[in-house]
Motif scaffolding. Structure first.
Motif, mmCIF file in Angstrom:
data_model
loop_
_atom_site.group_PDB
_atom_site.id
_atom_site.type_symbol
_atom_site.label_atom_id
_atom_site.label_comp_id
_atom_site.label_asym_id
_atom_site.label_seq_id
_atom_site.Cartn_x
_atom_site.Cartn_y
_atom_site.Cartn_z
ATOM 1 N N GLU A 1 -36.688 -27.486 -10.827
ATOM 2 C CA GLU A 1 -37.640 -28.034 -11.794
ATOM 3 C C GLU A 1 -39.066 -27.585 -11.472
ATOM 4 O O GLU A 1 -39.849 -27.265 -12.377
ATOM 5 N N ARG B 1 -39.362 -24.022 -12.546
ATOM 6 C CA ARG B 1 -39.497 -23.921 -13.994
ATOM 7 C C ARG B 1 -40.888 -24.341 -14.432
ATOM 8 O O ARG B 1 -41.489 -23.750 -15.341
ATOM 9 N N GLY B 2 -41.466 -25.377 -13.782
ATOM 10 C CA GLY B 2 -42.811 -25.817 -14.131
ATOM 11 C C GLY B 2 -43.851 -24.752 -13.860
ATOM 12 O O GLY B 2 -44.778 -24.557 -14.653
ATOM 13 N N ARG B 3 -43.687 -24.054 -12.728
ATOM 14 C CA ARG B 3 -44.652 -22.984 -12.417
ATOM 15 C C ARG B 3 -44.560 -21.852 -13.418
ATOM 16 O O ARG B 3 -45.560 -21.253 -13.813
ATOM 17 N N LEU B 4 -43.319 -21.536 -13.818
ATOM 18 C CA LEU B 4 -43.146 -20.447 -14.768
ATOM 19 C C LEU B 4 -43.693 -20.795 -16.152
ATOM 20 O O LEU B 4 -44.176 -19.923 -16.882
ATOM 21 N N SER B 5 -43.631 -22.088 -16.539
ATOM 22 C CA SER B 5 -44.105 -22.501 -17.865
ATOM 23 C C SER B 5 -45.548 -22.962 -17.867
ATOM 24 O O SER B 5 -46.116 -23.266 -18.920
ATOM 25 N N GLY B 6 -46.164 -23.077 -16.678
ATOM 26 C CA GLY B 6 -47.558 -23.502 -16.605
ATOM 27 C C GLY B 6 -47.732 -24.993 -16.510
ATOM 28 O O GLY B 6 -48.863 -25.488 -16.441
ATOM 29 N N ASP B 7 -46.625 -25.779 -16.510
ATOM 30 C CA ASP B 7 -46.727 -27.222 -16.393
ATOM 31 C C ASP B 7 -46.905 -27.610 -14.941
ATOM 32 O O ASP B 7 -46.775 -26.811 -14.029
#
Length: 474
Positions: free
Chosen positions: A429, A432-438
């Motif tokens: 998770e 995924r957050g780093r990849l989406s900028g979240d």
């Protein structure tokens, strides 16, 4: 020069010395000359002066041809060996080589009796076909004709050709530095492929294993437990001794396999393992300990060399006896297709299901491939992971909860695995957050995102069906 020798007048090439006995009579005529390659002295003794002269004349012609660059001079001893080899038959040369070097492995160790019996049969087939032929007369066409005719089975053809290839390669380029017997290896055709393996047998389920175990005779029921816990072969199970089980340190020392004597005949004895990598110290699953202790108390002799499986009429139980008992017990599980060796494949497959990496699986199964790198890899990883895999595999197959203590251990084990899965989910998770900028790994309220139950349950649903083919591995 002493009184027993008199040098004859020097010739245009070489010289002859008369060698005498103490009473003055002639012992021999020694002809000699200096080699054209390194100047070393080359000599031969003859009974008459005429034979010594003839030999020097032939050597003079060879010396002149070498100096003119026409042919390469070789020592008379080498030429004499080549002349002897010119008429040597396959039966003579290959028979001597096979008896002295062909019946060992590449490390020089004697082959196991069963393996040796197969190899002896392959050599006998070769000797029947090529035995009377001179080694130098065996051609590519002869070898191909032998392969095309066949021996009745693909496995027999393959074993015989591999051995023939090795014999001819050694004759053309001897590894001991002796002179070649043939100019080139006539085995130019590719080695026949291995026969297609039989369709894989699906692994046994925990319920089927329990049914088989309960259907086994009381005194050999433990064989099913150790087969599953350690992925053992039939011969290894029958060779287990009570002293091999170090229950204080929870370690099994695998050192023997049941083998017959010379020629693969006679009673079974404690012999060597199938390969070097088969010898190992394996962790004993904790759930197996009480069953081992109960079996040893009930069925094993109180002697230092007591066998785990006590045979009726011999020291070592024949693997065929254990296989016969298993063949009856498998019917209770409705699995007439199972073999005793299938339990080894089942255990290895379960180790994969429990998270074993390829090299960990190879070590657990004690396969010979990449044994050295595998040993280093496991030493770096340590034994904790290996013991955990052993415990999980056995618990899943035969060591399931049977009382309150077992249930407590099972609950703790499942909770630990849930925590490990949760940590992995959180890591993914965050990624995924780093990849989406979240914000990494956070939900709307700033806390770690909870896993989606539907997303985590799916990959495990069909793992047994997906890995059913693993049961065919050796």
């Amino acid at each position: 020069m002493n009184g027993n020798h008199r040098r004859v007048a020097r010739r245009a090439f070489g010289n002859i010395t008369i060698r005498r006995r103490p009473d003055g009579t002639i012992r021999s005529y020694r002809a000699g000359y200096n080699a054209p390659t390194d100047g070393r002295r080359v000599v031969r003794d003859f009974p008459t002066r005429a034979k010594a002269d003839e030999w020097l004349e032939r050597e003079a012609a060879l010396d002149a041809a070498h100096r003119a660059g026409i042919t390469r001079w070789t020592h008379p001893s080498q030429r004499e060996r080549a002349d002897r080899n010119a008429d040597v038959t396959f039966h003579q040369w290959a028979g001597d080589w096979y008896r002295s070097r062909g019946r060992c492995d590449r490390h020089g160790n004697p082959l196991a009796p069963a393996t040796l019996r197969v190899k002896d049969l392959a050599f006998q087939r070769l000797d029947r076909h090529f035995g009377r032929m001179r080694m130098k007369d065996i051609t590519v066409r002869d070898v191909n004709r032998f392969l095309d005719r066949g021996l009745g089975s693909a496995t027999a053809d393959r074993n015989a050709y591999i051995l023939l290839h090795r014999i001819m390669r050694e004759a053309a380029n001897p590894s001991d530095g002796t002179d070649p017997v043939i100019q080139r290896d006539p085995c130019v055709r590719a080695t026949p492929d291995k026969p297609e393996p039989a369709p894989p047998i699906p692994p046994a389920t925990p319920e089927q294993l329990e049914a088989i175990r309960n259907a086994m005779p009381d005194k050999t029921r433990i064989a099913i437990d150790v087969a599953v816990a350690f992925a053992l072969r039939a011969g290894e199970i029958c060779a287990l001794q009570v002293a091999d089980f170090d229950l204080d340190n929870m370690t099994l020392h695998l050192r023997h396999s049941a083998r017959r004597g010379e020629g693969d005949v006679g009673p079974y004895l404690l012999g060597g393992m199938k390969t070097r990598s088969s010898m190992d110290d394996m962790p004993i699953p904790h759930a197996l300990k009480p069953r081992l202790e109960r079996h040893i108390r009930t069925w094993c002799d109180p002697t230092p060399d007591a066998m785990l499986l006590k045979a009726e009429h011999a020291r070592v139980m024949p693997p065929s006896t254990l296989r016969t008992q298993f063949a009856r017990a498998r019917l209770a599980a409705g699995r007439p297709d199972l073999h005793l060796h299938t339990l080894r494949a089942t255990a290895i497959s379960e180790a994969v299901h429990q998270g074993a990496e390829p090299k960990e699986t190879q070590r657990f199964g004690r396969h010979a491939d990449n044994a050295t790198s595998l040993r280093h890899y496991q030493r770096a990883r340590g034994e904790d992971k290996r013991r955990e895999l052993s415990d999980r595999s056995y618990m899943a197959l035969l060591g399931g909860p049977r009382n309150e203590h077992d249930i407590t251990l099972a609950i703790e084990d499942r909770r630990k695995r849930i925590r490990e899965l949760q940590e992995e989910i959180n890591r993914l998770e965050r990624l995924r957050g780093r990849l989406s900028g979240d914000a990494p790994g956070s939900g709307p309220d700033g806390r770690a995102s909870a896993p989606d139950p539907g997303r985590t349950a799916g990959p495990h649903r069909g793992r047994r069906a997906a890995c059913a083919g693993d049961a065919s591995r050796p």
